[in-house]
Design a protein around this motif. Structure first.
Motif, PDB file in Angstrom:
ATOM      1  N   LEU A 157       0.806  -1.225   0.000  1.00 39.27           N
ATOM      2  CA  LEU A 157       0.000   0.000   0.000  1.00 39.27           C
ATOM      3  C   LEU A 157       0.839   1.276   0.000  1.00 39.27           C
ATOM      4  O   LEU A 157       0.296   2.369   0.171  1.00 39.27           O
ATOM      5  N   GLU A 158       2.127   1.160  -0.234  1.00 38.54           N
ATOM      6  CA  GLU A 158       3.024   2.307  -0.086  1.00 38.54           C
ATOM      7  C   GLU A 158       2.651   3.475  -0.995  1.00 38.54           C
ATOM      8  O   GLU A 158       2.816   4.635  -0.633  1.00 38.54           O
ATOM      9  N   THR A 159       2.140   3.186  -2.176  1.00 34.54           N
ATOM     10  CA  THR A 159       1.800   4.260  -3.122  1.00 34.54           C
ATOM     11  C   THR A 159       0.314   4.295  -3.461  1.00 34.54           C
ATOM     12  O   THR A 159      -0.087   4.998  -4.388  1.00 34.54           O
ATOM     13  N   SER A 160      -0.496   3.567  -2.738  1.00 40.25           N
ATOM     14  CA  SER A 160      -1.893   3.363  -3.144  1.00 40.25           C
ATOM     15  C   SER A 160      -2.784   4.585  -2.976  1.00 40.25           C
ATOM     16  O   SER A 160      -3.600   4.901  -3.843  1.00 40.25           O
ATOM     17  N   PHE A 161      -2.671   5.264  -1.854  1.00 41.36           N
ATOM     18  CA  PHE A 161      -3.641   6.313  -1.517  1.00 41.36           C
ATOM     19  C   PHE A 161      -2.909   7.625  -1.221  1.00 41.36           C
ATOM     20  O   PHE A 161      -2.722   8.002  -0.064  1.00 41.36           O
ATOM     21  N   ARG A 162      -2.517   8.304  -2.289  1.00 43.54           N
ATOM     22  CA  ARG A 162      -1.725   9.518  -2.151  1.00 43.54           C
ATOM     23  C   ARG A 162      -2.337  10.691  -2.929  1.00 43.54           C
ATOM     24  O   ARG A 162      -1.649  11.631  -3.293  1.00 43.54           O
ATOM     25  N   GLY A 163      -3.629  10.644  -3.145  1.00 40.64           N
ATOM     26  CA  GLY A 163      -4.303  11.728  -3.855  1.00 40.64           C
ATOM     27  C   GLY A 163      -4.717  12.854  -2.924  1.00 40.64           C
ATOM     28  O   GLY A 163      -4.551  12.777  -1.699  1.00 40.64           O
TER      29      GLY A 163
END
Length: 518
Positions: free
Chosen positions: A89-95
């Motif tokens: 999940l390191e880059t999953s939810f960065r919006g």
């Protein structure tokens, strides 16, 4: 293993360079072969629906999923082996919708995803003149951090990172989206925060109460550097022990003493240290102009006002800074907003030394460490590994006061979280990094530490008290449950919650987890 149909994010299978790069985490250097940290598939979801598809696939295939956000778990528990899957999940939810700040009734709150690092999270809060207690490693991600406590420099004054959580947004074993709070599911909320990290469901976001700079005007901090010697180290640890043994010590103060072997990347603690060092100690620079970083002691000291009449005792800082070689900032004890001080405490590198390690983190509830002679003992043990030159072992040690009846670390016991050992007075981390040729030396050094400091006759603690974020030793948590949890009643409660949250074994990817009740 084939990839999963319908996943919009990246998927990686063994046999490619990208897979090898993505599977790497902090523990790989030490446990990559011994514990087979080689998942059959790595999924980097873009959406919650990708997570649902991954869990559904695992359920159908009767395999498990390891959940990773930053990959800093020391024992490798955020990874797994084939045929299991790693959910990265390191880059999953960065919006822009994945973090927000809001105020209500004069208090500030932050909703954040698990995909931000501590360095990013801290910088974001600082922009808004906000702060919260958290750890010091910049690349640790908040998802794992919140589940294991979030120990850091502000533990006495403000408690743990996880103490501030109000709600958790999860994807459960059946693919349902849920918000878990103390009100909606107190047992699951409790278990997520300190129970069995990564083994109860997939946290995607959480909401946390944060603090405002404006409510703590006059806060002060000092980060001081000393060239290593045992006399200085003993004096500083004596101050730490004096603070720890005093159950009435005011909440306002936090103190941490670190010891670092030569070659530690000090610029990651002080970006502008190089300029001062070149002027003050040119003898440390070789013919090529590169510095050979010496053995050092680093001290983090902090005071926070909580009431209008609170007055800082500068003599406490004066005792600490005596003989220091360099202090951060223009003043010895800087008055700074708390949000900026929390940034000063951060270590801005992925790891301490680029070597395998034998780690130890001990805790104790002793209030007689001065009487028992622990300060002399620990100085001697540190010197045994730090003093010899060219022994090819490198120490990163951190000793911190947590306790006292005024400490928020202590007072937050029973607040609806499962974090263990709330009666801790001091935490002592001594991590020894080594080469392949010096592994036995590092292991033997730690073996003596174990034998002399822990147990019925231990000089530090009469029982073995470990923390989930600083795990070491046996990877089968069920075999050593009593070192991570206070009593059998607590452990059996967690077992029942695990059984309810993970009925199919999807969230059981390796042995380092609370065993599900039968």
């Amino acid at each position: 293993m084939t990839t999963i149909a319908g996943i919009s994010g990246n998927q990686y299978v063994p046999g490619t360079k990208v897979y090898n790069d993505v599977k790497y985490q902090y523990a790989t250097s030490t446990y990559g072969k011994e514990r087979d940290l080689n998942p059959a598939l790595i999924v980097q979801p873009k959406t919650k629906d990708d997570i649902v598809l991954t869990l559904k696939y695992a359920k159908e295939k009767k395999i498990a999923v390891a959940i990773k956000t930053g990959g800093h778990q020391y024992s490798g528990a955020s990874s797994t082996s084939a045929p299991n899957i790693q959910l990265d999940l390191e880059t999953s939810f960065r919006g822009t919708d994945d973090r927000a700040i809001f105020e209500k009734d004069g208090k500030a709150y932050a909703r954040t995803s698990v995909s931000w690092s501590l360095g990013e999270f801290n910088a974001w809060l600082t922009e808004h003149k906000l702060f919260v207690p958290h750890g010091q490693c910049t690349e640790v991600h908040v998802g794992g951090h919140v589940q294991t406590g979030g120990y850091g420099q502000l533990a006495r004054s403000f408690g743990l990172f996880g103490d501030h959580v109000l709600s958790l947004e999860i994807v459960d074993t059946d693919g349902n989206f849920k918000e878990v709070t103390k009100a909606t599911d107190p047992d699951l909320f409790w278990a997520f925060l300190g129970g069995s990290p990564g083994n109860l469901g997939v946290i995607t976001h959480f909401t946390i109460q944060v603090h405002r700079d404006q409510d703590y005007n006059g806060s002060r901090g000092m980060k001081a550097l000393y060239f290593y010697d045992t006399k200085t180290l003993k004096r500083l640890i004596d101050i730490l022990v004096e603070m720890s043994d005093n159950d009435d010590f005011p909440r306002n103060y936090d103190l941490c003493v670190s010891v670092l072997s030569s070659a530690f990347p000090l610029l990651d603690l002080w970006p502008d240290l190089d300029e001062w060092m070149a002027r003050a100690h040119p003898e440390l620079y070789g013919k090529d102009g590169l510095i050979a970083w010496p053995r050092t002691i680093i001290v983090y000291a902090q005071w926070v006002p909580f009431e209008p009449g609170d007055v800082c005792d500068f003599s406490w800082f004066d005792r600490i800074k005596e003989g220091s070689d360099w202090i951060l900032g223009d003043n010895d004890v800087e008055e700074k907003p708390m949000s900026q001080l929390t940034g000063d405490w951060i270590f801005r590198n992925v790891r301490e030394f680029e070597h395998p390690y034998v780690k130890r983190t001990y805790t104790t509830n002793s209030r007689t460490l001065a009487k028992d002679g622990w300060a002399d003992w620990v100085v001697n043990r540190i010197d045994t590994i730090v003093r010899p030159e060219h022994n090819r072992c490198w120490l990163s040690a951190q000793l911190q006061c947590f306790g006292g009846k005024n400490s928020m670390f202590t007072r937050n016991a029973g607040n609806g979280t499962a974090y263990s050992w709330r009666d801790t007075s001091i935490g002592c981390t001594m991590d020894c990094f080594h080469t392949e040729d010096t592994k036995t030396r590092a292991e033997d050094w730690q073996k003596v530490n174990d034998q002399e400091s822990i147990g019925p006759n231990g000089i530090f603690s009469k029982e073995d008290r470990r923390v989930l974020w600083g795990s070491y030793g046996d990877w089968n948590l069920d075999a050593v449950w009593n070192t991570y949890f206070e009593d059998r009643e607590k452990y059996e409660k967690l077992q029942q919650i695990r059984k309810r949250a993970d009925p199919y074994g999807i969230f059981t990817p390796n042995p380092f987890c609370v065993k599900r009740a039968d």
